[in-house]
Design a protein around this motif. Sequence first.
Motif, short mmCIF file in Angstrom:
data_model
loop_
_atom_site.label_atom_id
_atom_site.label_comp_id
_atom_site.label_asym_id
_atom_site.label_seq_id
_atom_site.Cartn_x
_atom_site.Cartn_y
_atom_site.Cartn_z
N ARG A 1 19.72 3.85 -60.76
CA ARG A 1 20.15 3.36 -59.44
C ARG A 1 20.13 1.84 -59.44
NH1 ARG A 1 16.51 7.87 -56.24
NH2 ARG A 1 17.89 9.63 -56.77
N MET A 2 21.09 1.27 -58.74
CA MET A 2 21.32 -0.17 -58.79
C MET A 2 21.22 -0.76 -57.39
SD MET A 2 24.65 -1.84 -60.62
CE MET A 2 24.61 -3.41 -61.45
N ARG A 3 20.56 -1.90 -57.28
CA ARG A 3 20.47 -2.57 -55.99
C ARG A 3 21.84 -3.07 -55.54
NH1 ARG A 3 15.63 -4.16 -54.15
NH2 ARG A 3 16.85 -4.16 -52.22
N ALA A 4 22.06 -3.09 -54.22
CA ALA A 4 23.38 -3.41 -53.67
C ALA A 4 23.88 -4.79 -54.11
CB ALA A 4 23.34 -3.32 -52.15
N HIS B 1 23.01 -6.68 -56.72
CA HIS B 1 23.29 -6.71 -58.15
C HIS B 1 24.59 -5.98 -58.46
CE1 HIS B 1 21.70 -6.04 -62.53
NE2 HIS B 1 22.72 -6.88 -62.48
N ARG B 2 24.86 -4.90 -57.71
CA ARG B 2 26.11 -4.16 -57.93
C ARG B 2 27.32 -5.02 -57.59
NH1 ARG B 2 27.29 1.04 -58.84
NH2 ARG B 2 25.21 1.80 -58.30
N LEU B 3 27.25 -5.75 -56.47
CA LEU B 3 28.37 -6.61 -56.09
C LEU B 3 28.56 -7.75 -57.08
CD1 LEU B 3 28.05 -6.88 -52.19
CD2 LEU B 3 29.59 -5.43 -53.53
N VAL B 4 27.46 -8.33 -57.55
CA VAL B 4 27.55 -9.40 -58.55
C VAL B 4 28.21 -8.87 -59.83
CG1 VAL B 4 26.22 -10.96 -60.04
CG2 VAL B 4 25.59 -10.71 -57.64
N SER B 5 27.78 -7.69 -60.26
CA SER B 5 28.36 -7.08 -61.47
C SER B 5 29.83 -6.73 -61.27
CB SER B 5 27.58 -5.81 -61.84
OG SER B 5 26.23 -6.10 -62.11
N LYS C 1 10.22 -5.13 -48.20
CA LYS C 1 10.24 -4.63 -49.58
C LYS C 1 11.56 -4.94 -50.27
CE LYS C 1 10.51 -0.25 -52.12
NZ LYS C 1 10.61 1.21 -51.97
N CYS C 2 12.68 -4.72 -49.56
CA CYS C 2 14.01 -4.82 -50.17
C CYS C 2 14.69 -6.17 -49.96
CB CYS C 2 14.91 -3.73 -49.63
SG CYS C 2 14.32 -2.06 -49.97
N ASP C 3 14.14 -7.01 -49.08
CA ASP C 3 14.71 -8.31 -48.77
C ASP C 3 16.17 -8.18 -48.30
OD1 ASP C 3 14.72 -11.07 -48.43
OD2 ASP C 3 15.40 -11.45 -50.48
N MET C 4 16.41 -7.24 -47.42
CA MET C 4 17.72 -7.04 -46.83
C MET C 4 17.54 -6.41 -45.45
SD MET C 4 18.92 -4.02 -49.47
CE MET C 4 20.63 -4.06 -48.98
N LEU D 1 31.85 -2.74 -50.15
CA LEU D 1 30.55 -2.47 -49.54
C LEU D 1 29.74 -1.64 -50.51
CD1 LEU D 1 29.68 -1.48 -45.92
CD2 LEU D 1 28.77 -0.13 -47.81
N ALA D 2 28.53 -2.10 -50.84
CA ALA D 2 27.63 -1.37 -51.73
C ALA D 2 26.41 -0.91 -50.95
CB ALA D 2 27.20 -2.26 -52.90
N MET D 3 26.07 0.36 -51.12
CA MET D 3 24.88 0.90 -50.47
C MET D 3 23.68 0.79 -51.40
SD MET D 3 26.52 4.25 -48.59
CE MET D 3 24.95 4.69 -47.82
N ASP D 4 22.49 0.76 -50.80
CA ASP D 4 21.25 0.54 -51.56
C ASP D 4 20.26 1.65 -51.25
OD1 ASP D 4 18.87 -0.50 -52.69
OD2 ASP D 4 19.66 -2.53 -52.51
N PHE D 5 20.01 2.54 -52.23
CA PHE D 5 19.11 3.67 -52.03
C PHE D 5 17.67 3.22 -51.82
CE2 PHE D 5 16.59 7.38 -53.26
CZ PHE D 5 17.23 8.39 -52.55
#
Length: 279
Positions: free
Chosen positions: A54-57, A59-63, A102-105, A124-128
């Motif tokens: 699983r990938m943080r939102a 980091h996913r957008l940056v990638s 915890k998630c800084d978002m 739009l990226a979701m963050d589990f």
Amino acid sequence: MNWLTSWIPKIRSERSESVPDDLWHKCNKCEEMIFRSHMVDNMWVCTICDHHERMRAHHRLVSFFGSESNFKTEIPPRLQDDPINFSDTVSYKSRLKKARAKCDMDDCFEIGVGKLEGNSVVALAMDFAFIGGSMGRALGNAIVHAAEISIRNKIPLVLFSSSGGARMQEGIFSLMQMARTTIAVKKVKDAGIPYISVLCDPTTGGVQASFAMLGTVTLAEPGALVGFAGKRVIQQTIGEELPKDFQSSEFQFKNGFVDKIVHRSKIALEINRIINILK
């Protein structure tokens, strides 16, 4: 006190200061220990077994966009946090406060508008990690906001889903987001603009039953859990043993619910190729 007992505290102190706590990451599939920095560089895909973690939102957008400088973060209008004043063992407001620290978002998503090769895209990226990526009013509002950007600028909409479903702490308001997000992505499609849905691990519940499965093109990451109700619940209901790969992205592809399974390292290239075909 002998020399050994006097030196052990010093050794422990030096070790704790020199070795960071997050130096290693244990793969959730092969259970091998991998340098965390290697996982980050490899887009959180295991360098040994190729398992997609699983990938943080962010980091996913940056990638996806290639770098921080290639996109601008969009912030949708803020809504009231706790529409029904919900509380169980702790209050919903307390859960939100803890998740935000915890998630800084602010909630379970991030929106980015930027360039993918030569094409402008809103993603739009979701963050589990944020309360299981659960869908409440904030996420519904964000998807509507992203859809409006897409329509206003006539640029494709890309949604990376990763969610356990609707956010129970918002009651009926969370379920209403299924209809709201469905209408939002329908407006994008009705305007002749590509809407590309990417199913990541996991995409379940009300998210899977609404906007996640409505893409002009629907892609999925390898090995992602994609389904509505849990496998055990379904087995108990129908009284039959289900296939081992049931509700995997591969199972969904085999049965026609997913158009293509794409490795994370190739997702940006594949989406750009699809946009070039559809525009």
